[in-house]
Each structure stands twice: as C-alpha cells, then as structure tokens.
Design an enzyme around this catalytic site. Structure first.
Site, PDB file in Angstrom:
ATOM      1  N   SER A 156       0.798  -1.067   0.000  1.00  0.00           N
ATOM      2  CA  SER A 156      -0.205   0.033   0.041  1.00  0.00           C
ATOM      3  C   SER A 156       0.906   1.266   0.065  1.00  0.00           C
ATOM      4  CB  SER A 156      -0.942  -0.050   1.193  1.00  0.00           C
ATOM      5  OG  SER A 156      -1.474  -0.879   1.342  1.00  0.00           O
ATOM      6  N   THR A 188      -9.657 -12.366  -1.350  1.00  0.00           N
ATOM      7  CA  THR A 188     -10.372 -13.458  -2.303  1.00  0.00           C
ATOM      8  C   THR A 188      -9.846 -15.080  -1.799  1.00  0.00           C
ATOM      9  OG1 THR A 188      -8.025 -13.298  -3.261  1.00  0.00           O
ATOM     10  CG2 THR A 188      -9.741 -11.807  -4.403  1.00  0.00           C
TER      11      THR A 188
HETATM   12  N1  SAH Z   1      -0.555  -4.332   3.954  1.00  0.00           N
HETATM   13  C1  SAH Z   1      -0.155  -5.145   2.694  1.00  0.00           C
HETATM   14  C2  SAH Z   1      -1.169  -5.004   1.430  1.00  0.00           C
HETATM   15  C3  SAH Z   1      -0.775  -6.204   0.483  1.00  0.00           C
HETATM   16  S1  SAH Z   1      -2.155  -6.057  -0.669  1.00  0.00           S
HETATM   17  C4  SAH Z   1       1.039  -4.369   2.292  1.00  0.00           C
HETATM   18  O1  SAH Z   1       1.230  -3.108   2.210  1.00  0.00           O
HETATM   19  O2  SAH Z   1       2.142  -4.943   1.737  1.00  0.00           O
HETATM   20  C5  SAH Z   1      -3.330  -7.264  -0.097  1.00  0.00           C
HETATM   21  C6  SAH Z   1      -2.771  -8.597   0.295  1.00  0.00           C
HETATM   22  O3  SAH Z   1      -3.810  -9.146   0.813  1.00  0.00           O
HETATM   23  C7  SAH Z   1      -2.142  -9.528  -0.786  1.00  0.00           C
HETATM   24  O4  SAH Z   1      -0.838  -9.640  -0.291  1.00  0.00           O
HETATM   25  C8  SAH Z   1      -2.901 -10.516  -0.984  1.00  0.00           C
HETATM   26  O5  SAH Z   1      -2.140 -11.945  -1.114  1.00  0.00           O
HETATM   27  C9  SAH Z   1      -3.670 -10.735   0.464  1.00  0.00           C
HETATM   28  N2  SAH Z   1      -4.860 -11.297   0.391  1.00  0.00           N
HETATM   29  C10 SAH Z   1      -5.971 -11.225  -0.316  1.00  0.00           C
HETATM   30  N3  SAH Z   1      -7.035 -12.009   0.080  1.00  0.00           N
HETATM   31  C11 SAH Z   1      -6.483 -12.681   1.262  1.00  0.00           C
HETATM   32  C12 SAH Z   1      -7.123 -13.832   2.215  1.00  0.00           C
HETATM   33  N4  SAH Z   1      -8.306 -14.172   1.859  1.00  0.00           N
HETATM   34  N5  SAH Z   1      -6.345 -14.173   3.084  1.00  0.00           N
HETATM   35  C13 SAH Z   1      -5.018 -13.658   3.308  1.00  0.00           C
HETATM   36  N6  SAH Z   1      -4.378 -12.786   2.414  1.00  0.00           N
HETATM   37  C14 SAH Z   1      -5.428 -12.418   1.336  1.00  0.00           C
END
Ligand code: SAH
Length: 212
Positions: A48, A203
């Site tokens: 982010s 997801t």
């Molecule tokens: N806070 C993180 C955001 C990463 S983007 C950062 O700043 O690095 C969102 C993340 O959510 C992705 O890494 C994706 O793999 C994860 N994600 C999506 N659905 C998920 C789920 N059901 N369980 C665990 N992680 C999930």
C-alpha cells in the site's frame, strides 16, 4: 518520506513517526520505496501507499501500545506488520497473515535479515493462511488491520477483537470505504466510515493466482 508524511499531517504522533522511521520501506518494496504510491509486489498484490499505512497506524494507535497483541490480515510485503511490531514492542506480538506463501516467505526473509530479534523473540509471526478466518491461535487481538477489501461486514474478524478493540478495514465490492470498527468494553461494536479507497479484494487464493 516519513518527514513528508508528518509535514502533511497524515502521521501526527511520536509513536507512529518513530515506528515508520525504524522500519525501512526499501527492505519490503524493491521499486521506488520512498515514493508515496503503492507498488506491485507480485501475485496480484501491492504494498500500500505510505500515506495509507500512515492513516492505518494513526487510526489504530491507541490499540498499538507496548505489550499489545495485534493482527495484520493480507500482510503482503510485511512492511506494515513490521511497523505494528515496532509499536507493540518487545512485550507485544504482531501476527501477519497472507494466503500467498511466496509473499509470506519473502516478508519473513526480509524480517529475519533486518529485524532478527523480532523474529527470534516471537514479537512478529508471519503465517500462511486465509485471513478471512483471522488467526484463532493468538486471538483475541487488541487491534486488527486488514490490507484487502472485505465485500461485507467482517463478522469472523470482529469476533477475534478484544473488548475493547479496534479494526481498520476497507469494506465494499465496487466502491470501498475504510471502516473503523470499535468494540467497547461491553463488547458493543460501533462503526465509523473514514474515506473512499481502492484496495485489492480479499479473495480465494486460487482466484488471485489465476487472475494474475
Ligand atoms: N498491507 C500489505 C497489503 C498487501 S495487498 C502491504 O502493504 O504490503 C493485499 C494482500 O492481501 C495481498 O498480499 C493478498 O495476497 C492478500 N490477501 C487477499 N485475500 C486474502 C485472504 N483471503 N487471506 C489472506 N490474505 C489475502
């Protein structure tokens, strides 16, 4: 970068400013780490934008005090989990969970390399799993940050919040808003909408891998 976020009054408190100063975003994002923009980290995930991390840490600040136990769902790069660990300190615990094993491994190796004490002392714990179910072994949590959007009210995650406790989460399918859920000491939950945002959705792992 941190000075600019402070100048723009996105981050206000000493706790957040010193946490963001102590965790180098370059260890978690290879490309343009000091730009205030999200960056692609692979597998359909982005780290982010720093201002969103700043808003999240400020929003959760009262529940990121030394010794607290906190959860970061969709931990991705691991950067924010590390900032949360910096705030809860040596007697606290920050758990990060992501369903993409490669991202969890990459975040773990960055943490072991640059912040080995946190890993060795279990101040930070990175888990592979479906974050929509939270992480029951360490529940309940003083606060929960969610880095991907929930289509509706995150009931399971709310059940893993302490009383009192707070959650910062993007909610919505097409148009999303950051919602701050506040559980009071009686267990009553209230919500406040903070701002419109565009996060990747929470997801199924297979769908995320197929799509990208
Ligand atoms: N806070 C993180 C955001 C990463 S983007 C950062 O700043 O690095 C969102 C993340 O959510 C992705 O890494 C994706 O793999 C994860 N994600 C999506 N659905 C998920 C789920 N059901 N369980 C665990 N992680 C999930």
């Amino acid at each position: 970068l941190v000075d600019n976020l402070a100048k723009q009054k996105i981050i206000l408190s000493d706790q957040v400013i010193s946490a963001m100063r102590s965790v180098d975003r370059a260890h978690f994002a290879k490309n343009n780490p000091y730009e205030d923009a999200p960056q692609y980290i692979g597998y359909g995930a982005t780290i982010s934008a720093p201002h969103m991390h700043g808003y999240a840490l400020e929003g959760l600040r009262d529940y990121l005090k030394p010794g607290m136990r906190v959860l970061d769902v969709g931990s991705g790069s691991g950067y924010l989990t590390a900032c949360m660990a910096a705030m809860v300190g040596a007697n606290g615990r920050a758990v990060g969970i992501d369903h993409i094993s490669e991202l969890v491994e990459t975040s773990k190796s960055a943490l072991s390399q640059y912040y080995p004490d946190w890993i060795n002392n279990n101040n930070i714990h990175m888990v592979i799993g479906d974050g929509r179910n939270g992480y029951p072994p360490d529940a309940p949590y003083d606060c929960i940050h969610v880095g991907a959007a929930s289509p509706g009210e995150p009931t399971t995650l709310l059940s893993q919040l302490k009383s009192p406790g707070r959650m910062f989460i993007p909610v919505g399918k097409y148009s999303q808003q950051i919602v701050v859920y506040e559980k009071d000491s009686n267990g009553t939950v209230k919500q406040k909408k903070l701002m419109g945002v565009a996060y990747v959705p929470l997801t199924n792992e297979g769908d995320q891998r197929d799509f990208f």
